[in-house]
Design an enzyme around this catalytic site. Structure first.
Site, PDB file in Angstrom:
ATOM      1  N   LYS A   1     -11.101   6.116   1.291  1.00  0.00           N
ATOM      2  CA  LYS A   1      -9.773   5.554   1.588  1.00  0.00           C
ATOM      3  C   LYS A   1      -8.783   6.703   1.733  1.00  0.00           C
ATOM      4  CE  LYS A   1      -5.979   2.887  -0.542  1.00  0.00           C
ATOM      5  NZ  LYS A   1      -5.545   1.916  -1.568  1.00  0.00           N
TER       6      LYS A   1
ATOM      7  N   ASP B   1       1.131   5.307   0.371  1.00  0.00           N
ATOM      8  CA  ASP B   1       1.123   3.844   0.264  1.00  0.00           C
ATOM      9  C   ASP B   1       2.445   3.383  -0.341  1.00  0.00           C
ATOM     10  OD1 ASP B   1       0.620   1.179  -0.016  1.00  0.00           O
ATOM     11  OD2 ASP B   1      -0.871   1.394  -1.627  1.00  0.00           O
TER      12      ASP B   1
ATOM     13  N   LYS C   1       6.433  -1.510  -2.805  1.00  0.00           N
ATOM     14  CA  LYS C   1       6.210  -1.153  -4.212  1.00  0.00           C
ATOM     15  C   LYS C   1       7.546  -0.891  -4.907  1.00  0.00           C
ATOM     16  CE  LYS C   1       1.623   0.965  -3.821  1.00  0.00           C
ATOM     17  NZ  LYS C   1       0.892  -0.020  -4.609  1.00  0.00           N
TER      18      LYS C   1
ATOM     19  N   ASP D   1      -3.050   8.353  -2.785  1.00  0.00           N
ATOM     20  CA  ASP D   1      -3.823   7.211  -2.304  1.00  0.00           C
ATOM     21  C   ASP D   1      -4.844   7.614  -1.221  1.00  0.00           C
ATOM     22  OD1 ASP D   1      -4.280   4.555  -2.892  1.00  0.00           O
ATOM     23  OD2 ASP D   1      -2.938   3.786  -1.331  1.00  0.00           O
TER      24      ASP D   1
ATOM     25  N   ASP E   1       0.450  -4.889   0.553  1.00  0.00           N
ATOM     26  CA  ASP E   1       0.112  -3.765  -0.333  1.00  0.00           C
ATOM     27  C   ASP E   1      -1.386  -3.716  -0.648  1.00  0.00           C
ATOM     28  OD1 ASP E   1       0.584  -1.536  -1.816  1.00  0.00           O
ATOM     29  OD2 ASP E   1       1.426  -2.579  -3.560  1.00  0.00           O
TER      30      ASP E   1
ATOM     31  N   GLU F   1      -3.707  -2.934   1.230  1.00  0.00           N
ATOM     32  CA  GLU F   1      -4.009  -2.333   2.533  1.00  0.00           C
ATOM     33  C   GLU F   1      -5.300  -1.516   2.513  1.00  0.00           C
ATOM     34  OE1 GLU F   1      -2.232  -0.874   0.299  1.00  0.00           O
ATOM     35  OE2 GLU F   1      -3.250   1.049   0.324  1.00  0.00           O
TER      36      GLU F   1
ATOM     37  N   ARG G   1      -8.265  -2.090   1.289  1.00  0.00           N
ATOM     38  CA  ARG G   1      -9.449  -2.864   1.688  1.00  0.00           C
ATOM     39  C   ARG G   1      -9.441  -3.127   3.188  1.00  0.00           C
ATOM     40  NH1 ARG G   1      -7.660  -7.518  -2.437  1.00  0.00           N
ATOM     41  NH2 ARG G   1      -6.823  -5.670  -3.452  1.00  0.00           N
TER      42      ARG G   1
HETATM   43  N1  BES Z   1      -3.070   2.094  -3.827  1.00  0.00           N
HETATM   44  C1  BES Z   1      -2.913   0.879  -4.518  1.00  0.00           C
HETATM   45  C2  BES Z   1      -3.701   0.832  -5.833  1.00  0.00           C
HETATM   46  C3  BES Z   1      -3.273   1.785  -6.922  1.00  0.00           C
HETATM   47  C4  BES Z   1      -2.420   1.374  -7.925  1.00  0.00           C
HETATM   48  C5  BES Z   1      -3.785   3.054  -6.979  1.00  0.00           C
HETATM   49  C6  BES Z   1      -2.069   2.245  -8.923  1.00  0.00           C
HETATM   50  C7  BES Z   1      -3.445   3.928  -7.999  1.00  0.00           C
HETATM   51  C8  BES Z   1      -2.580   3.521  -8.966  1.00  0.00           C
HETATM   52  C9  BES Z   1      -3.366  -0.294  -3.674  1.00  0.00           C
HETATM   53  O1  BES Z   1      -3.203  -0.152  -2.303  1.00  0.00           O
HETATM   54  C10 BES Z   1      -2.561  -1.483  -4.082  1.00  0.00           C
HETATM   55  O2  BES Z   1      -1.378  -1.442  -3.892  1.00  0.00           O
HETATM   56  N2  BES Z   1      -3.216  -2.502  -4.641  1.00  0.00           N
HETATM   57  C11 BES Z   1      -2.561  -3.680  -5.090  1.00  0.00           C
HETATM   58  C12 BES Z   1      -3.380  -4.882  -4.667  1.00  0.00           C
HETATM   59  C13 BES Z   1      -2.700  -6.192  -4.866  1.00  0.00           C
HETATM   60  C14 BES Z   1      -1.500  -6.301  -3.967  1.00  0.00           C
HETATM   61  C15 BES Z   1      -3.663  -7.318  -4.581  1.00  0.00           C
HETATM   62  C16 BES Z   1      -2.474  -3.607  -6.623  1.00  0.00           C
HETATM   63  O3  BES Z   1      -3.394  -3.130  -7.251  1.00  0.00           O
HETATM   64  O4  BES Z   1      -1.438  -4.027  -7.152  1.00  0.00           O
HETATM   65 ZN    ZN Z   2      -3.258   1.833  -1.574  1.00  0.00          ZN
HETATM   66 ZN    ZN Z   3      -1.274  -0.765  -1.617  1.00  0.00          ZN
END
Ligand code: BES
Ligand code: ZN
Ligand code: ZN
Length: 470
Positions: A239, A244, A251, A262, A321, A323, A325
């Site tokens: 990834k 992000d 966020k 990220d 967010d 994204e 996946r």
């Molecule tokens: N890049 C983030 C995940 C992340 C969070 C990495 C904290 C490192 C530290 C990912 O793209 C994300 O935002 N995931 C969301 C998914 C949700 C919206 C279903 C998350 O984990 O909140």
């Molecule tokens: Zn991310």
């Molecule tokens: Zn994200």
């Protein structure tokens, strides 16, 4: 990193680092290096340090604590701390660490790894790299090959850390692709880089959807190494979100901090690929990296949009967010189109994984326990923490609640967010293809410096992948 034989060490005047357990004694061999020294009155609990100056060469005695509590990790941390504190050339004595819990091979590997990853610092933007003192180890010359391999592995880890630590205004998707191309040229591997035009041509609508809010184009990067004529291809899929922001599901300020990391999945895939190729591993491996930013802009993708992925499966965007996946599903499909039958993807995918496992364990998911067994053995040898989490029908079903597409990319109000993300990825894994997913959201970077390690990207899972293929 040099290896000194005992004879060479006797002649040298560098600081001698002497690690000792609580019940260690001064052997004749140690005396040949230091002359008469006494441990009277010294406490050798873990981390205790004593400088002794009235010896043939200056000596730093470091307590390792109880022998039965020693571990590979503790040894790496000991070496890393030495590397970060000692400001002049030094050599580390190894024979005093050999015991029933660790053999010389383990010791050499961990000391070299600890020193080289410990000495690493990201060179600040515009600054010049600091000169680091030479730190050597005292061991039989037969250990040289093992030490060289550990040094190469550590330099690949540090390379990935630099990619990860580079701020997003310097490390754009285009720059990440250029870096991958540069690496590929150095390694003499095949390199294919798809731009937005080419991604449109093949119909990679999921990665392009995420990319729409960014002023930088997306890139799909494929490096290919053939080290074994007959073997099937394994794809390492990373990834590469160079930033992000969350997209329109923006966020928070706290959540956005650190989102330059990220792309650590991509960085670490490149680090692992470099090691595998430089080691001339007998394996066929491709590195597949999806790179883009996730931002807000007039064209940015919206909640409720439907994306048509490269696999032709359609996805309703329920959270912009989620994204990672989306870009990974196209990378997974592309890897399989290119002939990969074993997939290992690595991604800073979910905050839920950080909540579940913290910062020392990478979450692992699989559709093949046999494949995972191989991976677990490698992780054990590399001494990297992994913990398996479930991905089953229950999580797949949660994703199927869409009236406009085959699936959604996120599920509102559901628990088990890491398993839901894994299930989403598994939707794109074809019949007969073995797959491991690594969620490194909690392990990709450390927010605060440690005595043995600089703050920032860690290069996690590179050592495990190196053990797996070499
Ligand atoms: N890049 C983030 C995940 C992340 C969070 C990495 C904290 C490192 C530290 C990912 O793209 C994300 O935002 N995931 C969301 C998914 C949700 C919206 C279903 C998350 O984990 O909140
Ligand atoms: Zn991310
Ligand atoms: Zn994200």
């Amino acid at each position: 990193m040099k290896i000194y034989s005992l004879e060479e060490a006797v002649e040298c005047s560098e600081l001698l680092v002497l690690p000792l357990f609580e019940d260690s004694e001064i052997s004749e061999e140690i005396k040949s290096l230091t002359g008469e020294i006494s441990l009277d009155g010294l406490c050798l609990e873990k981390g205790q340090e004593y400088y002794i100056l009235n010896t043939k060469q200056p000596v730093l005695i470091v307590g390792l604590g109880k022998k039965e509590k020693i571990s590979q990790r503790k040894l790496r941390e000991f070496a890393g701390k030495i590397a970060r504190t000692v400001k002049k050339a030094a050599c580390i004595y190894t024979q005093s660490i050999v015991c029933e819990y660790l053999d010389l091979n383990d010791i050499v590997k961990e000391l070299v790894t600890g020193v080289i990853t410990g000495q690493y610092d990201y060179v600040k933007i515009g600054a010049k790299a600091e000169d680091k003192p030479e730190i050597s180890i005292i061991a039989p010359k037969e250990q040289m090959k093992l030490a060289d391999a550990a040094a190469l592995m550590s330099s690949c880890v540090n390379y990935a850390r630099t990619l990860g630590n580079t701020p997003s205004n310097y490390m754009t998707p285009e720059v990440l692709a250029d870096e991958a191309k540069k690496l590929s040229d150095q390694l003499g591997t095949e390199c294919e880089i798809l731009t937005n035009r080419e991604l449109e041509d093949i119909g990679a609508g999921a990665i392009l959807g995420v990319n729409k809010g960014s002023s930088h184009e997306a890139r799909l990067i494929v490096l290919t190494y053939r080290g074994d004529d007959d073997a099937p291809f394994t794809a390492l899929i990373g990834k590469g979100l160079t930033f992000d922001a969350g997209g329109y599901n923006l966020k928070s300020a706290v959540g956005m901090k650190g989102m330059k990391f990220d792309m650590c999945g991509a960085a670490n895939v490149l680090g692992a690929f470099e090691y595998i190729v430089r080691n001339r591993a007998k394996a066929n491996v491709m590195a597949v990296i999806a790179a883009t930013e996730n931002k807000i802009g007039p064209d940015g993708y919206n909640c409720d949009d439907v994306l048509v992925s490269l696999s032709k499966k359609t996805i309703e965007v329920t959270n912009t967010d989620a994204e990672g996946r989306l870009i990974l599903c196209d990378a997974i499909t592309y890897a399989q189109q290119k002939g990969a039958v074993r997939l290992i993807d690595m991604a800073t995918l979910t905050g839920a994984c950080v909540s579940a496992l913290g910062n020392n364990y990478t979450g692992v998911f699989t559709n093949s326990e046999q494949f995972l067994d191989e991976f677990k053995c490698a992780a054990l040898r590399a001494d990297e923490g992994i913990w398996q989490l479930p991905v089953d029908e229950y999580f797949h079903k949660l994703l199927k609640d869409s009236s406009v597409a085959d699936m959604t990319n996120a599920v509102r109000g559901a628990y088990g967010g890491s398993s839901i993300a894994a299930a989403f990825l598994e939707e794109f894994v074809e019949e007969g293809v073995e797959w491991i997913h690594l969620d490194i959201a909690g392990t990709s970077d450390i927010p605060k410096k440690k005595p043995y390690m600089a703050v920032g990207a860690t290069g996690v899972m590179i050592r495990t992948l190196a053990e797996m293929f070499c």
